[in-house]
Every structure is written in structure tokens, then in C-alpha cells.
Enzyme design. Structure first.
Site, PDB file in Angstrom:
ATOM      1  CG  HIS A  79       1.059   4.253   5.319  1.00 45.66           C
ATOM      2  ND1 HIS A  79       0.129   3.962   4.206  1.00 45.66           N
ATOM      3  CD2 HIS A  79       0.369   5.110   6.094  1.00 45.66           C
ATOM      4  CE1 HIS A  79      -0.860   4.775   4.195  1.00 45.66           C
ATOM      5  NE2 HIS A  79      -0.856   5.269   5.504  1.00 45.66           N
TER       6      HIS A  79
ATOM      7  CG  HIS B  61      -1.880   1.269   1.337  1.00 44.28           C
ATOM      8  ND1 HIS B  61      -2.987   1.437   0.733  1.00 44.28           N
ATOM      9  CD2 HIS B  61      -1.494   2.388   2.058  1.00 44.28           C
ATOM     10  CE1 HIS B  61      -3.634   2.632   0.837  1.00 44.28           C
ATOM     11  NE2 HIS B  61      -2.468   3.094   1.979  1.00 44.28           N
ATOM     12  CB  ILE B  62       2.323   3.310  -2.446  1.00 43.35           C
ATOM     13  CG1 ILE B  62       3.294   2.068  -2.674  1.00 43.35           C
ATOM     14  CG2 ILE B  62       2.827   4.797  -2.655  1.00 43.35           C
ATOM     15  CD1 ILE B  62       3.878   2.121  -3.850  1.00 43.35           C
ATOM     16  CD  GLN B  63       1.044   7.704   3.661  1.00 42.80           C
ATOM     17  OE1 GLN B  63       0.713   8.772   3.670  1.00 42.80           O
ATOM     18  NE2 GLN B  63       2.140   7.012   4.391  1.00 42.80           N
ATOM     19  CE  LYS B  64      -2.244  12.201   0.820  1.00 40.47           C
ATOM     20  NZ  LYS B  64      -3.543  12.432   1.278  1.00 40.47           N
ATOM     21  CB  THR B  65      -0.592   5.339  -5.317  1.00 41.77           C
ATOM     22  OG1 THR B  65      -0.866   4.397  -4.322  1.00 41.77           O
ATOM     23  CG2 THR B  65       0.808   6.154  -5.215  1.00 41.77           C
TER      24      THR B  65
ATOM     25  CE  LYS C 213     -11.811   1.944   8.733  1.00 45.16           C
ATOM     26  NZ  LYS C 213     -10.765   3.119   8.819  1.00 45.16           N
TER      27      LYS C 213
ATOM     28  CB  THR D  74      -9.570   2.992  -4.397  1.00 49.31           C
ATOM     29  OG1 THR D  74      -9.869   4.249  -3.829  1.00 49.31           O
ATOM     30  CG2 THR D  74     -10.898   2.445  -5.462  1.00 49.31           C
TER      31      THR D  74
END
EC number: 2.8.2.-
Length: 166
Positions: free
Chosen positions: A140, A83-87, A113, A91
Site C-alpha cells: 500500500h 492502490h488505496i485501501q477500501k476504495t 495474482k 477490483t
């Protein structure tokens, strides 16, 4: 007479504006020619020669990028989702557990979740992601943290699942 002339001029002005807008947005895709005399594809090439100051850090050969891997969900294969933030990772991670058509779909309970994603023939997970195991390797976690953490977490989960309750 003056009203007719002003209406005619208004119609001509609106038509000219419409044609200019149409040429600006549709014209480049039709290769109608450009004011500079070069083709549209030549104008798109912003850096025709490589920048001598740019150092290529990573080299990915074409054969490596085009390789196909077989994923055996019933075997021992595990997908580890980084999981990479803001990519759009959140979603896509949610899509993996909720929308992918599987033989045994992930069990997502309302209000939680995390979803449980088991293999078709046993109670082992095939997906290691935020939405299937939580933040098991920290918030992260990057590639190196995941590489060091994932085998231990999977071993602990499998050993906990294999214990029989008394």
C-alpha cells in the site's frame, strides 16, 4: 354484513398505506410541493453558505480537472495505479489487467495474482500496478513512495529484460 364492512375497511386502509408510501418515495422526485413551501432543490442544499471553519486544502482548477491526456502505449508512457485501501482499488486494478480490450492483452495465468502487461511492440510494461508488478514499492505505497520508487523499479525491470541469457 360485518364481513363486508371489515373487508372494505381493510382495502381502504391498505390503499391509504400504499398511497402514503408511494408519495413518500416517488413524490419528492416529481416536485409535487413540500410541506415547508420551499422547492425540493432548496431542501437538498444542506449548507447554503460556506462553513467559515472549513479550510480548503487543495484547489483543483476546472481546466485541470477537464484536461485530456493522450496515452501512448507504444511509446514510453506508463500508467501508475495508486492502490488505496477500501476504495474498490483491488477490483479496478484487476479490471485493468483482465477486462480492458488491448492490442496485446495482459497475460494472466491461472493461480497467479500478477499478470504480464507488455507493450505491443516490445517486452516492456505499460502498467505499474499491484496486479502487473506486484508490491514493488511496498505494501500500500502512497503517492510519495510511488513517486520515489517507480522510476528505479522500471529501470531495473527494463535492464533485466534487455540482458540476454547465456
Amino acid at each position: 354484513m360485518v364481513e363486508r364492512t371489515s373487508k372494505f375497511l381493510l382495502i381502504v386502509a391498505v390503499s391509504v398505506c400504499f398511497m402514503l408510501i408511494l408519495y413518500q418515495y416517488v413524490g419528492p422526485g416529481l416536485s409535487l410541493g413540500s410541506p415547508s413551501g420551499r422547492s425540493y432543490s432548496e431542501e437538498l442544499d444542506l449548507f447554503p453558505t460556506p462553513d467559515p471553519h472549513y479550510v480548503k486544502k487543495y484547489y483543483f482548477p476546472v481546466r485541470e480537472l477537464e484536461r485530456e491526456l493522450a496515452f501512448d502505449m507504444k511509446g514510453e508512457d506508463v500508467i501508475v495505479f495508486l492502490h488505496i485501501q477500501k476504495t474498490g482499488g483491488t477490483t479496478f486494478g484487476r479490471h485493468l489487467v483482465q477486462n480492458v480490450r488491448l492490442e496485446v492483452p495482459c497475460d494472466c495465468r491461472p493461480g497467479q495474482k500478477k499478470c504480464t502487461c507488455y507493450r505491443p511492440n516490445r517486452r516492456e510494461t505499460w502498467l505499474f500496478s499491484r496486479f502487473s508488478t506486484g508490491w514493488s514499492c511496498g505494501l500500500h505505497a502512497d503517492w510519495t513512495e510511488l513517486t520515489n520508487c517507480v522510476p528505479g523499479v522500471l529501470d531495473r525491470r527494463e535492464s533485466a529484460a534487455s540482458k540476454t541469457p547465456r
